[in-house]
Motif scaffolding. Structure first.
Motif, PDB file in Angstrom:
ATOM      1  N   VAL A  45       0.845  -1.192   0.000  1.00  8.23           N
ATOM      2  CA  VAL A  45       0.000   0.000   0.000  1.00  8.23           C
ATOM      3  C   VAL A  45       0.885   1.249   0.000  1.00  8.23           C
ATOM      4  O   VAL A  45       2.062   1.193   0.362  1.00  8.23           O
ATOM      5  N   GLN A  46       0.284   2.360  -0.398  1.00  9.32           N
ATOM      6  CA  GLN A  46       0.984   3.641  -0.360  1.00  9.32           C
ATOM      7  C   GLN A  46       0.099   4.684   0.291  1.00  9.32           C
ATOM      8  O   GLN A  46      -1.087   4.787  -0.016  1.00  9.32           O
ATOM      9  N   LEU A  47       0.693   5.468   1.189  1.00  8.43           N
ATOM     10  CA  LEU A  47      -0.013   6.583   1.791  1.00  8.43           C
ATOM     11  C   LEU A  47       0.041   7.743   0.801  1.00  8.43           C
ATOM     12  O   LEU A  47       1.117   8.208   0.444  1.00  8.43           O
ATOM     13  N   LYS A  48      -1.127   8.192   0.353  1.00 10.37           N
ATOM     14  CA  LYS A  48      -1.185   9.247  -0.654  1.00 10.37           C
ATOM     15  C   LYS A  48      -1.444  10.630  -0.059  1.00 10.37           C
ATOM     16  O   LYS A  48      -0.865  11.613  -0.505  1.00 10.37           O
ATOM     17  N   SER A  49      -2.347  10.723   0.930  1.00  9.75           N
ATOM     18  CA  SER A  49      -2.672  12.028   1.509  1.00  9.75           C
ATOM     19  C   SER A  49      -3.197  11.854   2.924  1.00  9.75           C
ATOM     20  O   SER A  49      -3.474  10.745   3.371  1.00  9.75           O
ATOM     21  N   ARG A  50      -3.362  13.006   3.598  1.00 12.28           N
ATOM     22  CA  ARG A  50      -3.825  12.988   4.981  1.00 12.28           C
ATOM     23  C   ARG A  50      -4.908  14.038   5.171  1.00 12.28           C
ATOM     24  O   ARG A  50      -4.987  15.019   4.430  1.00 12.28           O
ATOM     25  N   PHE A  51      -5.729  13.806   6.208  1.00 10.69           N
ATOM     26  CA  PHE A  51      -6.762  14.759   6.617  1.00 10.69           C
ATOM     27  C   PHE A  51      -6.767  14.778   8.136  1.00 10.69           C
ATOM     28  O   PHE A  51      -6.893  13.734   8.766  1.00 10.69           O
ATOM     29  N   TRP A  52      -6.617  15.969   8.723  1.00 10.10           N
ATOM     30  CA  TRP A  52      -6.623  16.128  10.168  1.00 10.10           C
ATOM     31  C   TRP A  52      -7.703  17.094  10.597  1.00 10.10           C
ATOM     32  O   TRP A  52      -7.925  18.116   9.944  1.00 10.10           O
ATOM     33  N   GLU A  53      -8.330  16.781  11.712  1.00  7.37           N
ATOM     34  CA  GLU A  53      -9.222  17.704  12.401  1.00  7.37           C
ATOM     35  C   GLU A  53      -8.629  17.905  13.788  1.00  7.37           C
ATOM     36  O   GLU A  53      -8.514  16.965  14.568  1.00  7.37           O
ATOM     37  N   LYS A  65      -5.097  19.362   5.560  1.00 15.71           N
ATOM     38  CA  LYS A  65      -5.077  18.270   4.585  1.00 15.71           C
ATOM     39  C   LYS A  65      -3.979  18.522   3.568  1.00 15.71           C
ATOM     40  O   LYS A  65      -3.560  19.662   3.370  1.00 15.71           O
ATOM     41  N   GLY A  66      -3.503  17.446   2.983  1.00 16.23           N
ATOM     42  CA  GLY A  66      -2.447  17.586   1.997  1.00 16.23           C
ATOM     43  C   GLY A  66      -1.882  16.245   1.594  1.00 16.23           C
ATOM     44  O   GLY A  66      -2.289  15.202   2.102  1.00 16.23           O
ATOM     45  N   GLU A  67      -0.939  16.303   0.667  1.00  7.49           N
ATOM     46  CA  GLU A  67      -0.316  15.081   0.176  1.00  7.49           C
ATOM     47  C   GLU A  67       0.642  14.509   1.203  1.00  7.49           C
ATOM     48  O   GLU A  67       1.342  15.248   1.890  1.00  7.49           O
ATOM     49  N   GLY A  68       0.663  13.199   1.312  1.00  3.76           N
ATOM     50  CA  GLY A  68       1.619  12.491   2.136  1.00  3.76           C
ATOM     51  C   GLY A  68       1.686  12.950   3.584  1.00  3.76           C
ATOM     52  O   GLY A  68       0.770  13.591   4.097  1.00  3.76           O
ATOM     53  N   VAL A  69       2.794  12.605   4.219  1.00  8.53           N
ATOM     54  CA  VAL A  69       3.097  13.023   5.588  1.00  8.53           C
ATOM     55  C   VAL A  69       4.539  13.501   5.605  1.00  8.53           C
ATOM     56  O   VAL A  69       5.420  12.845   5.059  1.00  8.53           O
ATOM     57  N   ILE A  70       4.774  14.651   6.189  1.00  7.24           N
ATOM     58  CA  ILE A  70       6.071  15.324   6.246  1.00  7.24           C
ATOM     59  C   ILE A  70       6.836  15.225   4.910  1.00  7.24           C
ATOM     60  O   ILE A  70       8.021  14.926   4.867  1.00  7.24           O
ATOM     61  N   GLY A  71       6.127  15.459   3.823  1.00  6.52           N
ATOM     62  CA  GLY A  71       6.749  15.486   2.507  1.00  6.52           C
ATOM     63  C   GLY A  71       6.991  14.134   1.870  1.00  6.52           C
ATOM     64  O   GLY A  71       7.649  14.034   0.838  1.00  6.52           O
ATOM     65  N   LYS A  72       6.471  13.073   2.458  1.00  5.95           N
ATOM     66  CA  LYS A  72       6.697  11.722   1.923  1.00  5.95           C
ATOM     67  C   LYS A  72       5.367  11.017   1.654  1.00  5.95           C
ATOM     68  O   LYS A  72       4.371  11.280   2.321  1.00  5.95           O
ATOM     69  N   GLN A  73       5.379  10.122   0.692  1.00  7.22           N
ATOM     70  CA  GLN A  73       4.242   9.237   0.409  1.00  7.22           C
ATOM     71  C   GLN A  73       4.770   7.803   0.480  1.00  7.22           C
ATOM     72  O   GLN A  73       5.004   7.166  -0.545  1.00  7.22           O
ATOM     73  N   GLY A  95      -6.615  19.593  24.007  1.00  5.01           N
ATOM     74  CA  GLY A  95      -7.146  19.465  22.659  1.00  5.01           C
ATOM     75  C   GLY A  95      -7.155  18.009  22.244  1.00  5.01           C
ATOM     76  O   GLY A  95      -6.836  17.109  23.027  1.00  5.01           O
ATOM     77  N   ALA A  96      -7.521  17.796  20.997  1.00  4.43           N
ATOM     78  CA  ALA A  96      -7.552  16.439  20.448  1.00  4.43           C
ATOM     79  C   ALA A  96      -7.382  16.513  18.935  1.00  4.43           C
ATOM     80  O   ALA A  96      -7.694  17.523  18.307  1.00  4.43           O
ATOM     81  N   MET A  97      -6.878  15.429  18.385  1.00  6.35           N
ATOM     82  CA  MET A  97      -6.727  15.316  16.934  1.00  6.35           C
ATOM     83  C   MET A  97      -7.341  14.000  16.474  1.00  6.35           C
ATOM     84  O   MET A  97      -7.307  12.997  17.187  1.00  6.35           O
ATOM     85  N   THR A  98      -7.890  14.037  15.283  1.00  8.27           N
ATOM     86  CA  THR A  98      -8.401  12.829  14.634  1.00  8.27           C
ATOM     87  C   THR A  98      -8.297  13.046  13.136  1.00  8.27           C
ATOM     88  O   THR A  98      -8.073  14.164  12.680  1.00  8.27           O
ATOM     89  N   GLY A  99      -8.467  11.989  12.377  1.00  4.53           N
ATOM     90  CA  GLY A  99      -8.395  12.154  10.931  1.00  4.53           C
ATOM     91  C   GLY A  99      -8.291  10.822  10.224  1.00  4.53           C
ATOM     92  O   GLY A  99      -8.679   9.781  10.762  1.00  4.53           O
ATOM     93  N   TYR A 100      -7.731  10.883   9.013  1.00  4.82           N
ATOM     94  CA  TYR A 100      -7.557   9.661   8.230  1.00  4.82           C
ATOM     95  C   TYR A 100      -6.465   9.860   7.185  1.00  4.82           C
ATOM     96  O   TYR A 100      -6.090  10.990   6.854  1.00  4.82           O
ATOM     97  N   TYR A 101      -5.943   8.732   6.709  1.00  9.48           N
ATOM     98  CA  TYR A 101      -5.012   8.708   5.596  1.00  9.48           C
ATOM     99  C   TYR A 101      -5.737   8.120   4.401  1.00  9.48           C
ATOM    100  O   TYR A 101      -6.491   7.159   4.524  1.00  9.48           O
ATOM    101  N   ASN A 102      -5.504   8.680   3.231  1.00  9.60           N
ATOM    102  CA  ASN A 102      -5.963   8.082   1.981  1.00  9.60           C
ATOM    103  C   ASN A 102      -4.830   7.200   1.479  1.00  9.60           C
ATOM    104  O   ASN A 102      -3.697   7.666   1.292  1.00  9.60           O
ATOM    105  N   MET A 103      -5.134   5.925   1.311  1.00  3.21           N
ATOM    106  CA  MET A 103      -4.132   4.940   0.915  1.00  3.21           C
ATOM    107  C   MET A 103      -4.498   4.349  -0.443  1.00  3.21           C
ATOM    108  O   MET A 103      -5.663   4.356  -0.843  1.00  3.21           O
ATOM    109  N   LEU A 104      -3.497   3.817  -1.116  1.00  6.06           N
ATOM    110  CA  LEU A 104      -3.702   3.115  -2.384  1.00  6.06           C
ATOM    111  C   LEU A 104      -3.218   1.687  -2.209  1.00  6.06           C
ATOM    112  O   LEU A 104      -2.091   1.455  -1.765  1.00  6.06           O
TER     113      LEU A 104
END
Length: 128
Positions: A45-53, A65-73, A95-104
């Motif tokens: 699998v490949q991590l393509k993008s991220r979404f954080w709340e 939101k954006g591509e990859g994590v810390i400049g990497k996919q 505070g709190a964080m939640t979200g998801y990764y878009n994977m291929l």
């Protein structure tokens, strides 16, 4: 440590308080987190993008939101993992964080979401 598995992808999160400082005449609370993404599936699998709340103690919400994590996919073969560190600023000590990764999935060329478990951010001195 907070952990969750979605479709064979295990997400583990550890957090820590970095300190507080003034910026633009406001107090900010800095938090760091380390995330490990472990592929427990049988497919590459490949991590393509991220979404954080990101929510602070006053229920203010920031969306990131954006591509990859810390400049990497990163591409993860079965039983491989990827660990990275990042951080965020809050205007309150909680505070709190939640979200998801878009994977291929390379086996079937399908995209899928991997949920990042909700994790709390809190300054240790504020936990009384």
């Amino acid at each position: 440590m907070t952990q969750q598995i979605t479709k064979g992808i295990k997400i583990s999160v550890e957090t820590h308080f970095e300190g507080m400082f003034y910026k633009n005449y406001k107090i900010h609370y800095a938090f760091g987190y380390q995330i490990t993404i472990e592929n427990q599936s049988n497919d590459s699998v490949q991590l393509k993008s991220r979404f954080w709340e990101i929510k602070d103690a006053l229920n203010d919400t920031e969306i990131v939101k954006g591509e990859g994590v810390i400049g990497k996919q990163p591409i993860l073969k079965p039983n491989e993992s990827h660990t990275y560190q990042s951080g965020c600023l809050l205007t309150g000590p909680f505070g709190a964080m939640t979200g998801y990764y878009n994977m291929l999935n390379f086996s079937n060329s399908r995209s899928f979401k991997v949920r990042i478990p909700t994790f709390k951010l809190s300054a240790p001195y504020a936990l009384n």
